[in-house]
Design a protein around this motif. Sequence first.
Motif, mmCIF file in Angstrom:
data_model
loop_
_atom_site.group_PDB
_atom_site.id
_atom_site.type_symbol
_atom_site.label_atom_id
_atom_site.label_comp_id
_atom_site.label_asym_id
_atom_site.label_seq_id
_atom_site.Cartn_x
_atom_site.Cartn_y
_atom_site.Cartn_z
ATOM 1 N N TYR A 142 0.325 -3.161 7.426
ATOM 2 C CA TYR A 142 0.137 -3.184 6.069
ATOM 3 C C TYR A 142 -1.487 -3.440 5.734
ATOM 4 C CZ TYR A 142 0.531 -5.052 1.171
ATOM 5 O OH TYR A 142 0.400 -5.164 0.154
ATOM 6 N N TYR A 147 -1.618 3.128 2.418
ATOM 7 C CA TYR A 147 -0.651 3.994 2.092
ATOM 8 C C TYR A 147 -1.121 4.963 0.838
ATOM 9 C CZ TYR A 147 4.280 4.753 0.360
ATOM 10 O OH TYR A 147 5.377 5.586 0.047
ATOM 11 N N CYS A 169 5.611 6.112 3.811
ATOM 12 C CA CYS A 169 6.700 5.336 4.659
ATOM 13 C C CYS A 169 7.147 5.544 5.876
ATOM 14 C CB CYS A 169 7.712 4.727 3.555
ATOM 15 S SG CYS A 169 8.573 6.268 3.024
ATOM 16 N N HIS A 203 13.485 6.336 1.280
ATOM 17 C CA HIS A 203 12.413 5.199 1.863
ATOM 18 C C HIS A 203 12.774 5.075 3.194
ATOM 19 C CE1 HIS A 203 9.523 2.440 1.466
ATOM 20 N NE2 HIS A 203 10.327 1.341 2.151
ATOM 21 N N CYS A 205 12.058 2.974 6.437
ATOM 22 C CA CYS A 205 11.194 1.414 7.315
ATOM 23 C C CYS A 205 11.969 1.586 8.509
ATOM 24 C CB CYS A 205 11.597 0.401 6.514
ATOM 25 S SG CYS A 205 13.223 0.247 5.867
ATOM 26 N N ASP A 218 9.889 -3.595 6.635
ATOM 27 C CA ASP A 218 9.630 -2.679 6.146
ATOM 28 C C ASP A 218 7.902 -2.991 5.852
ATOM 29 O OD1 ASP A 218 8.560 -0.757 4.310
ATOM 30 O OD2 ASP A 218 9.814 -1.614 2.360
ATOM 31 N N THR A 220 5.633 -1.274 4.558
ATOM 32 C CA THR A 220 4.985 -1.031 3.170
ATOM 33 C C THR A 220 5.144 -2.019 2.196
ATOM 34 O OG1 THR A 220 6.800 0.050 1.883
ATOM 35 C CG2 THR A 220 5.665 1.375 3.686
#
Length: 280
Positions: A142, A147, A169, A203, A205, A218, A220
């Motif tokens: 992160y 991103y 992602c 999405h 993850c 996750d 993101t």
Amino acid sequence: MKLEVSARIIYEVISSSTLILNVQPVKSAGQFLVEEHMELNQQLKMRELFSISGEKRFKIIEIPDAGNLMIHYRALVETEVRAVDAEHLDDIPISNMPVSALSYLNPSRYCQSDKLYKFAFHKFGHIDHAFYKVMAIRDWIYDNVEYSGGYTNAQTSSYDTITEQIGVCRDFAHLGIALCRALTIPARYYTGYAYQLQPADFHACFEAYIGGYWIIVDATKLVPLNGLVKIATGVDATDTAFASIFGNLQFVSLDVTANLIDTEFRYIDQYTAEQGYTYI
């Protein structure tokens, strides 16, 4: 809580083809399908299959003639996330792991854990507890990977992402999986519908196997954990794609939605090591 999810997909069919769809939420202990419907704009032969590995439900659609194909899937899904005290997530020796988790220790096409062993050991090897290793991996991704779309493609791997430090992602998930596997923590790719994701889309993850549980992660930090509806899990994006095409189809468009049905919603944010618990 209850979520209404949908996917509307349009293809231009050039010639006879077969389409394998993977857009239906899986049925599990924490996820119950109240109702679901799949509509096509023409009468076609269609059957459902369940994967023998991972968690996947496939719809195989045979398309004999050229033309326009529109698929509209919608479902009402009830989900429940369960909190687990991180201190109870003891490391499991490889010799005691179930066979269902062992395959997620190996490198795969997009998750080259064998190439990232030195990096993973240098950055996270000093952390004793597997759960806190995974939290450190999540936070490093992160904090260090931007991103942003338009910089990666279907060929981008975890090795590319850690080098270029940018992605979406899918790339965040692949990198998290690769770093976990490099530290002998089984990890698998997770794709699903996501409430409050902007712009709306499927999405990605990942889940890490710690203390006998598959823990949702996750990197993101874009959506609430209790806003996820699981479609599939697998080794990486190769076997969790929402569609696999055999023949000659031209993709036209995709629209995905995930709407809350419950009147009350308590946002469950990303867990942290300081809070001392996580979610499954």
